[in-house]
Design a protein around this motif. Structure first.
Motif, PDB file in Angstrom:
ATOM      1  N   LEU A 114      -2.564  -5.280  -7.798  1.00 48.93           N
ATOM      2  CA  LEU A 114      -1.368  -4.542  -8.187  1.00 48.93           C
ATOM      3  C   LEU A 114      -1.520  -4.151  -9.662  1.00 48.93           C
ATOM      4  O   LEU A 114      -1.389  -4.985 -10.548  1.00 48.93           O
ATOM      5  CB  LEU A 114      -0.118  -5.393  -8.002  1.00 48.93           C
ATOM      6  N   LYS A 115      -1.778  -2.878  -9.897  1.00 51.63           N
ATOM      7  CA  LYS A 115      -2.092  -2.416 -11.254  1.00 51.63           C
ATOM      8  C   LYS A 115      -0.819  -1.949 -11.960  1.00 51.63           C
ATOM      9  O   LYS A 115      -0.509  -0.764 -12.041  1.00 51.63           O
ATOM     10  CB  LYS A 115      -3.120  -1.287 -11.193  1.00 51.63           C
ATOM     11  N   LEU A 116      -0.065  -2.919 -12.454  1.00 56.96           N
ATOM     12  CA  LEU A 116       1.175  -2.636 -13.164  1.00 56.96           C
ATOM     13  C   LEU A 116       0.899  -2.047 -14.542  1.00 56.96           C
ATOM     14  O   LEU A 116      -0.182  -2.224 -15.116  1.00 56.96           O
ATOM     15  CB  LEU A 116       1.993  -3.915 -13.321  1.00 56.96           C
ATOM     16  N   GLU A 323       7.252   1.856  -9.855  1.00 60.38           N
ATOM     17  CA  GLU A 323       6.367   2.831 -10.489  1.00 60.38           C
ATOM     18  C   GLU A 323       5.000   2.869  -9.816  1.00 60.38           C
ATOM     19  O   GLU A 323       4.466   3.946  -9.525  1.00 60.38           O
ATOM     20  CB  GLU A 323       6.225   2.514 -11.986  1.00 60.38           C
ATOM     21  N   VAL A 324       4.433   1.697  -9.544  1.00 56.64           N
ATOM     22  CA  VAL A 324       3.075   1.661  -9.031  1.00 56.64           C
ATOM     23  C   VAL A 324       3.007   1.949  -7.532  1.00 56.64           C
ATOM     24  O   VAL A 324       2.035   2.547  -7.049  1.00 56.64           O
ATOM     25  CB  VAL A 324       2.403   0.305  -9.356  1.00 56.64           C
ATOM     26  N   SER A 329       2.370   7.216  -6.491  1.00 58.29           N
ATOM     27  CA  SER A 329       1.752   7.795  -5.282  1.00 58.29           C
ATOM     28  C   SER A 329       2.670   8.803  -4.589  1.00 58.29           C
ATOM     29  O   SER A 329       2.343   9.270  -3.496  1.00 58.29           O
ATOM     30  CB  SER A 329       1.379   6.675  -4.305  1.00 58.29           C
ATOM     31  N   ASN A 330       3.821   9.092  -5.199  1.00 56.05           N
ATOM     32  CA  ASN A 330       4.775  10.058  -4.636  1.00 56.05           C
ATOM     33  C   ASN A 330       5.197   9.664  -3.219  1.00 56.05           C
ATOM     34  O   ASN A 330       5.279  10.495  -2.312  1.00 56.05           O
ATOM     35  CB  ASN A 330       4.193  11.476  -4.631  1.00 56.05           C
ATOM     36  N   ALA A 331       5.478   8.376  -3.027  1.00 52.22           N
ATOM     37  CA  ALA A 331       5.884   7.855  -1.722  1.00 52.22           C
ATOM     38  C   ALA A 331       7.376   7.539  -1.733  1.00 52.22           C
ATOM     39  O   ALA A 331       7.968   7.297  -2.794  1.00 52.22           O
ATOM     40  CB  ALA A 331       5.085   6.606  -1.376  1.00 52.22           C
TER      41      ALA A 331
END
Length: 458
Positions: A114-116, A323-324, A329-331
């Motif tokens: 998880l790249k916060l 955010e991540v 990812s525009n999800a």
């Protein structure tokens, strides 16, 4: 004086002595066989001891072992349970409050799952401005008992099917035709059908929930699990995010008995506790689907929500997670891939094998899915078909809200195992494509998994 036939035998003193010695010798000779028998018995005993000495040692040892085993078996169950609890406790304590990141190796390089954003950026992270939606679904209308066109129809269905299905005054009765219709402005059943349907919340709690813009929620009904305080959030998130836990009276009583009491402000730690009255289902797992899937109905003004199962401790910054997993990812919906299987039909076999549902109710669901030509594909739109729904991150948009309503209706109509119905609803609602199916290691980075503590009171 004597007969002529009599014979006179004279015996001298010397002969008397000799006869005496002979009698003595004869008596001594009669004792010798007894000595021989005794000696032979001793020799046999010694031979037997030499031959069977291992057996003689083993038998007492085996008897002692059986005795000890029976003595242990007679120990009170409380002692046994406490020993088991003591064995499990280090595992729970080891998982609780952990903040260390979960990593994986990609291309020979170890990286975080998880790249916060960095902490300093998380402190200044805000909600994005609303953009004009390009979704084919513009608005979702929720059917209630006040909708005149449906009132007579639903009343008839209640009379016909209430005893055979789990549809009730909370859910309304979704027909097969209604189940299949999706258009630009769909009208769907989505819980809260009647004011007499249950899931009652106090006005004070409702007022609090209506103010929430971002929500992290969980629930524990029927005793359920312990409440784990969220960790890892920024000061900014503490000011902007609501943490809400839904309990019933049974869980409230269990937690109070354990010393966990709700404060005068309605909180335990960071969690706002909402005690629900009149749960609509006898199956507590199904009651749990209401806050899990219908967050947009419970928090009408919320823009985002994160659902966390009660068995887990949420351990990341909520805004950073949004955010991540969504914004980057525009999800509109993010959910974990299933760690073990990819096919609904494989999952159905596992559900039955683990006694999570009866073979009969699973077969009813699969029969309907086969009738609808639901494929056995393991991937849809390039994504793994099967999900693990202990963490659900989503934006409250009409399309994602519609998806959650349809998903809820499937678990009411069929089994409570939402893994079985998720890929079907995703397949039927073909317009929902911007889903982030994140890997298992990302889910492990989001939460500390504690496991279920108590058996649900069903």
């Amino acid at each position: 004086m004597f007969s002529n036939n009599s014979i006179s035998i004279s015996v001298s003193d010397d002969e008397d002595e000799e006869l005496g010695r002979m009698r003595v010798r004869v008596r001594r000779k009669r004792k010798k066989p007894g000595h021989r028998i005794k000696d032979e018995l001793v020799r046999r005993v010694i031979r037997a001891l030499l031959r069977y000495w291992t057996l003689l040692i083993f038998l007492p040892a085996a008897g002692l072992l059986v005795f000890e085993a029976s003595r242990i078996g007679r120990k009170p169950s409380l002692v046994v349970n406490s020993e088991l609890g003591a064995a499990k406790k280090p595992k729970l304590e080891g998982n609780l409050n952990r903040l260390d990141p979960t990593t994986r190796v990609v291309g020979g390089v170890r990286e975080r799952c998880l790249k916060l954003l960095p902490p300093e950026e998380l402190e200044h992270l805000g909600l994005p401005d609303g953009e004009e939606s390009t979704s084919p679904v513009k608005k979702v209308l929720y059917i209630s008992e006040n909708d005149t066109p449906f009132l007579e129809e639903n009343t008839t269905l209640f009379q016909q099917h209430t005893g055979a299905t789990r549809f009730n005054l909370f859910t309304g009765n979704q027909t097969i035709d209604q189940r299949e219709k999706v258009n630009e402005t769909p009208m769907v059943h989505c819980g809260f059908y009647s004011e007499y349907g249950g899931f009652k919340i106090s006005n004070e709690d409702k007022n609090y929930m209506q103010r929430c813009k971002v929500v992290v929620s969980t629930c524990a009904f029927g005793g359920g699990d312990d409440l784990y305080q969220p960790i890892g959030m920024s000061e900014s998130s503490l000011r902007k995010v609501c943490y809400v836990a839904f309990w019933d009276e049974i869980t409230l009583s269990a937690q109070e008995s354990a010393g966990h009491r709700i404060g005068e402000d309605g909180f335990i730690g960071k969690w706002r506790i909402v005690v629900v009255q009149e749960l609509p289902f006898t199956d507590q797992r199904l009651n749990g689907k209401i806050p899990k899937m219908l967050g947009h109905r419970l928090f009408p003004h919320a823009k985002y929500s994160i659902w966390v199962d009660s068995k887990s401790q949420f351990r990341r910054d909520p805004l950073g997670v949004l955010e991540v997993l969504l914004w980057r990812s525009n999800a509109v919906l993010a959910i974990s891939e299933h760690g073990a299987r990819s096919s609904v039909y494989d999952e159905a076999k596992a559900v039955v094998k683990k006694n999570k549902a009866t073979p009969e109710e699973v077969e009813v669901q699969l029969t309907q899915y086969r009738h609808d030509d639901f494929p056995e594909d393991k991937r849809f739109n390039g994504k793994k078909a099967l999900a693990e729904a202990s963490v659900i991150v989503r934006e409250h948009k009409p399309l994602s809200n519609l998806f959650m309503c349809l998903w809820f209706n499937e678990v009411v109509r069929f089994t409570s195992r939402d893994q079985l119905s998720f890929p079907y609803v995703l397949w039927r609602l073909k317009v929902l494509k911007n889903i982030n199916m994140f890997p298992v290691c990302t889910r492990k980075d989001l939460v500390n998994s504690m496991g279920h503590i108590r058996r649900l009171s069903l």
